[in-house]
Design a protein around this motif. Structure first.
Motif, PDB file in Angstrom:
ATOM      1  N   SER A   1       4.455   0.292  12.128  1.00  0.00           N
ATOM      2  CA  SER A   1       3.347  -0.341  12.734  1.00  0.00           C
ATOM      3  C   SER A   1       3.184  -1.471  13.076  1.00  0.00           C
ATOM      4  CB  SER A   1       2.278   0.539  11.850  1.00  0.00           C
ATOM      5  OG  SER A   1       1.947  -0.319  10.501  1.00  0.00           O
ATOM      6  N   HIS A   2       4.377  -2.471  12.882  1.00  0.00           N
ATOM      7  CA  HIS A   2       4.130  -3.913  12.374  1.00  0.00           C
ATOM      8  C   HIS A   2       4.943  -4.666  13.750  1.00  0.00           C
ATOM      9  CE1 HIS A   2       1.669  -3.250   8.508  1.00  0.00           C
ATOM     10  NE2 HIS A   2       1.238  -5.238   8.753  1.00  0.00           N
ATOM     11  N   ILE A   3       5.732  -4.358  14.310  1.00  0.00           N
ATOM     12  CA  ILE A   3       6.799  -4.782  14.734  1.00  0.00           C
ATOM     13  C   ILE A   3       7.206  -4.164  15.950  1.00  0.00           C
ATOM     14  CG2 ILE A   3       8.384  -4.635  12.884  1.00  0.00           C
ATOM     15  CD1 ILE A   3      11.094  -2.373  14.734  1.00  0.00           C
ATOM     16  N   GLU A   4       7.799  -5.679  17.162  1.00  0.00           N
ATOM     17  CA  GLU A   4       7.376  -5.606  18.508  1.00  0.00           C
ATOM     18  C   GLU A   4       9.402  -5.544  18.465  1.00  0.00           C
ATOM     19  OE1 GLU A   4       5.970  -8.516  20.418  1.00  0.00           O
ATOM     20  OE2 GLU A   4       3.856  -8.255  20.196  1.00  0.00           O
ATOM     21  N   GLU A   5      10.133  -3.896  19.180  1.00  0.00           N
ATOM     22  CA  GLU A   5      11.350  -3.944  18.797  1.00  0.00           C
ATOM     23  C   GLU A   5      11.523  -4.414  20.433  1.00  0.00           C
ATOM     24  OE1 GLU A   5      11.624   0.685  20.336  1.00  0.00           O
ATOM     25  OE2 GLU A   5       9.995   0.344  18.997  1.00  0.00           O
ATOM     26  N   PRO A   6      13.230  -4.676  20.461  1.00  0.00           N
ATOM     27  CA  PRO A   6      13.878  -5.010  18.930  1.00  0.00           C
ATOM     28  C   PRO A   6      13.184  -5.940  18.078  1.00  0.00           C
ATOM     29  CG  PRO A   6      15.177  -5.182  20.905  1.00  0.00           C
ATOM     30  CD  PRO A   6      14.016  -5.157  21.583  1.00  0.00           C
ATOM     31  N   ALA A   7      13.216  -5.710  17.315  1.00  0.00           N
ATOM     32  CA  ALA A   7      13.442  -6.752  15.569  1.00  0.00           C
ATOM     33  C   ALA A   7      13.884  -7.638  15.105  1.00  0.00           C
ATOM     34  CB  ALA A   7      12.081  -5.652  15.366  1.00  0.00           C
ATOM     35  N   THR A   8      13.739  -8.770  14.883  1.00  0.00           N
ATOM     36  CA  THR A   8      14.628  -9.121  13.733  1.00  0.00           C
ATOM     37  C   THR A   8      13.887  -9.210  12.431  1.00  0.00           C
ATOM     38  OG1 THR A   8      15.515 -11.332  15.417  1.00  0.00           O
ATOM     39  CG2 THR A   8      15.163 -11.642  12.739  1.00  0.00           C
ATOM     40  N   ILE A   9      14.320  -8.647  11.422  1.00  0.00           N
ATOM     41  CA  ILE A   9      13.687  -8.747  10.245  1.00  0.00           C
ATOM     42  C   ILE A   9      14.479  -9.545   8.547  1.00  0.00           C
ATOM     43  CG2 ILE A   9      12.981  -6.695   8.285  1.00  0.00           C
ATOM     44  CD1 ILE A   9      12.699  -4.952  10.657  1.00  0.00           C
TER      45      ILE A   9
ATOM     46  N   PRO B   1       0.773  -1.392  -0.252  1.00  0.00           N
ATOM     47  CA  PRO B   1      -0.730  -0.094   0.009  1.00  0.00           C
ATOM     48  C   PRO B   1       1.019   1.066   0.147  1.00  0.00           C
ATOM     49  CG  PRO B   1      -0.549  -1.729   1.837  1.00  0.00           C
ATOM     50  CD  PRO B   1       0.616  -1.988   0.978  1.00  0.00           C
ATOM     51  N   ALA B   2       2.175   1.209   0.125  1.00  0.00           N
ATOM     52  CA  ALA B   2       2.726   2.398   0.206  1.00  0.00           C
ATOM     53  C   ALA B   2       3.802   3.395  -0.853  1.00  0.00           C
ATOM     54  CB  ALA B   2       4.157   2.002   0.568  1.00  0.00           C
ATOM     55  N   ASN B   3       3.617   4.273  -0.543  1.00  0.00           N
ATOM     56  CA  ASN B   3       3.753   4.692  -1.591  1.00  0.00           C
ATOM     57  C   ASN B   3       4.533   6.120  -1.935  1.00  0.00           C
ATOM     58  OD1 ASN B   3       1.000   5.101  -3.143  1.00  0.00           O
ATOM     59  ND2 ASN B   3       0.038   6.316  -1.363  1.00  0.00           N
ATOM     60  N   SER B   4       5.718   5.353  -0.790  1.00  0.00           N
ATOM     61  CA  SER B   4       6.832   6.384  -0.709  1.00  0.00           C
ATOM     62  C   SER B   4       7.723   5.108   0.451  1.00  0.00           C
ATOM     63  CB  SER B   4       7.137   7.851  -0.253  1.00  0.00           C
ATOM     64  OG  SER B   4       6.593   7.303   1.261  1.00  0.00           O
ATOM     65  N   PHE B   5       8.890   5.815   0.614  1.00  0.00           N
ATOM     66  CA  PHE B   5       9.656   4.555   1.147  1.00  0.00           C
ATOM     67  C   PHE B   5       9.508   5.422   2.859  1.00  0.00           C
ATOM     68  CE2 PHE B   5      12.760   3.324  -2.120  1.00  0.00           C
ATOM     69  CZ  PHE B   5      12.613   1.909  -1.886  1.00  0.00           C
ATOM     70  N   ASP B   6       9.682   6.612   2.754  1.00  0.00           N
ATOM     71  CA  ASP B   6       8.618   6.606   4.212  1.00  0.00           C
ATOM     72  C   ASP B   6       7.735   6.146   4.223  1.00  0.00           C
ATOM     73  OD1 ASP B   6      10.802   8.896   4.679  1.00  0.00           O
ATOM     74  OD2 ASP B   6       9.658  10.522   3.222  1.00  0.00           O
ATOM     75  N   GLU B   7       6.591   6.169   3.604  1.00  0.00           N
ATOM     76  CA  GLU B   7       5.616   5.246   3.801  1.00  0.00           C
ATOM     77  C   GLU B   7       5.821   3.620   4.484  1.00  0.00           C
ATOM     78  OE1 GLU B   7       2.162   5.870   2.063  1.00  0.00           O
ATOM     79  OE2 GLU B   7       2.150   7.850   1.738  1.00  0.00           O
ATOM     80  N   ILE B   8       6.309   3.282   3.248  1.00  0.00           N
ATOM     81  CA  ILE B   8       7.443   1.972   3.758  1.00  0.00           C
ATOM     82  C   ILE B   8       7.864   1.970   5.597  1.00  0.00           C
ATOM     83  CG2 ILE B   8       8.755   0.300   3.849  1.00  0.00           C
ATOM     84  CD1 ILE B   8       8.784   0.806   0.258  1.00  0.00           C
ATOM     85  N   ASN B   9       8.273   2.820   5.476  1.00  0.00           N
ATOM     86  CA  ASN B   9       9.299   2.839   7.175  1.00  0.00           C
ATOM     87  C   ASN B   9       7.931   3.027   8.097  1.00  0.00           C
ATOM     88  OD1 ASN B   9      11.341   3.151   6.552  1.00  0.00           O
ATOM     89  ND2 ASN B   9      11.800   4.845   6.814  1.00  0.00           N
ATOM     90  N   ASP B  10       6.707   3.632   7.999  1.00  0.00           N
ATOM     91  CA  ASP B  10       6.215   3.677   8.620  1.00  0.00           C
ATOM     92  C   ASP B  10       4.423   2.850   9.414  1.00  0.00           C
ATOM     93  OD1 ASP B  10       6.438   6.032   9.452  1.00  0.00           O
ATOM     94  OD2 ASP B  10       4.721   6.774   7.985  1.00  0.00           O
ATOM     95  N   LEU B  11       5.027   1.957   7.704  1.00  0.00           N
ATOM     96  CA  LEU B  11       4.383   0.299   7.732  1.00  0.00           C
ATOM     97  C   LEU B  11       5.099  -0.607   8.461  1.00  0.00           C
ATOM     98  CD1 LEU B  11       2.810  -0.097   4.312  1.00  0.00           C
ATOM     99  CD2 LEU B  11       1.650  -0.176   6.371  1.00  0.00           C
ATOM    100  N   ILE B  12       6.017  -0.843   8.559  1.00  0.00           N
ATOM    101  CA  ILE B  12       6.859  -1.812   9.627  1.00  0.00           C
ATOM    102  C   ILE B  12       6.403  -1.123  11.388  1.00  0.00           C
ATOM    103  CG2 ILE B  12       9.597  -2.360  10.290  1.00  0.00           C
ATOM    104  CD1 ILE B  12      10.324  -1.444   6.732  1.00  0.00           C
TER     105      ILE B  12
END
Length: 228
Positions: free
Chosen positions: A49-57, A36-47
């Motif tokens: 919003s999903h992770i519990e930190e500190p995360a393994t990605i 759904p992201a329109n930019s890398f900034d939006e991708i960062n926001d999506l990530i």
């Protein structure tokens, strides 16, 4: 059981990982959909919003670049990165031109789905006629469709080089490359891995770009050894 976050590549869904997830041990795989992201900034926001930190990605291709870019902007929220078939320098000139041509074509024509020629660019020659893998790639492409393809081409084709920023990260990073990847140069990935603070590198033989589909047993084994 620890949560591990997976990010797929351009025009890839969670189906990309269908052979990998069942083989994972003591992990709860969580797929982060960045389409759904329109930019890398939006991708960062999506990530975020999903992770519990500190995360393994774990990120594949565009997902790998996105994972590194997220870590650069939010280093304290990432414990470990596993980067599959991706680099820090963005796309090659030929790939950028191909994407531009694709975008220009899509704006004027009906999208009939990914071509066999394009699919073969992603695969090892041994898998050109692997009907199972080819059908998965076609299904992911069809499920997402023209609108998502245009959005992803617009949002992610212009990728700044984040090499210097990634070299400053003080977290374990495992780079997994394919010996026969036509999109990401495995030798350059290896050279870069050795420059990082806590980076390691693995090259998988007899595979093209689509490592999660072409070499899912090897990839799952690497993840089990690395994460557990």
């Amino acid at each position: 059981m620890q949560k591990i976050y997976f990010i797929s590549g351009t025009m890839c869904t969670v189906d990309l990982w269908q052979f990998v997830f069942p083989k994972l041990e003591n992990m709860l795989p969580i797929h982060i959909d960045i389409t759904p992201a329109n930019s890398f900034d939006e991708i960062n926001d999506l990530i975020q919003s999903h992770i519990e930190e500190p995360a393994t990605i774990v990120g594949f291709s565009l997902g790998g670049f996105s994972a590194m870019n997220f870590a650069v902007h939010h280093p304290k929220k990432v414990k470990r990165l596993i980067i599959v078939a991706a680099n820090t320098s963005g796309l090659s000139d030929s790939e950028i031109q191909l994407r531009k041509n694709t975008f220009d074509f899509l704006e004027k024509h009906t999208y009939k789905g990914i071509s066999q020629t394009r699919i073969q660019q992603f695969l090892h020659p041994d898998n050109y006629h692997n009907t199972e893998i080819v059908s998965i790639i076609k299904k992911m492409d069809a499920d997402l469709g023209k609108e998502v393809l245009i959005r992803q081409l617009k949002a992610t084709s212009v990728r700044i080089n984040i090499s210097e920023e990634v070299l400053k990260l003080n977290i374990p990073i495992l780079f997994i490359a394919a010996e026969n990847d036509a999109l990401v140069n495995p030798k350059k990935v290896k050279e870069f891995a050795y420059q990082t603070r806590k980076g390691k590198h693995i090259t998988i033989k007899n595979s093209g770009h689509m490592i999660p589909l072409e070499k899912h047993k090897e990839l799952a084994s690497i993840l089990n050894l690395t994460i557990n």
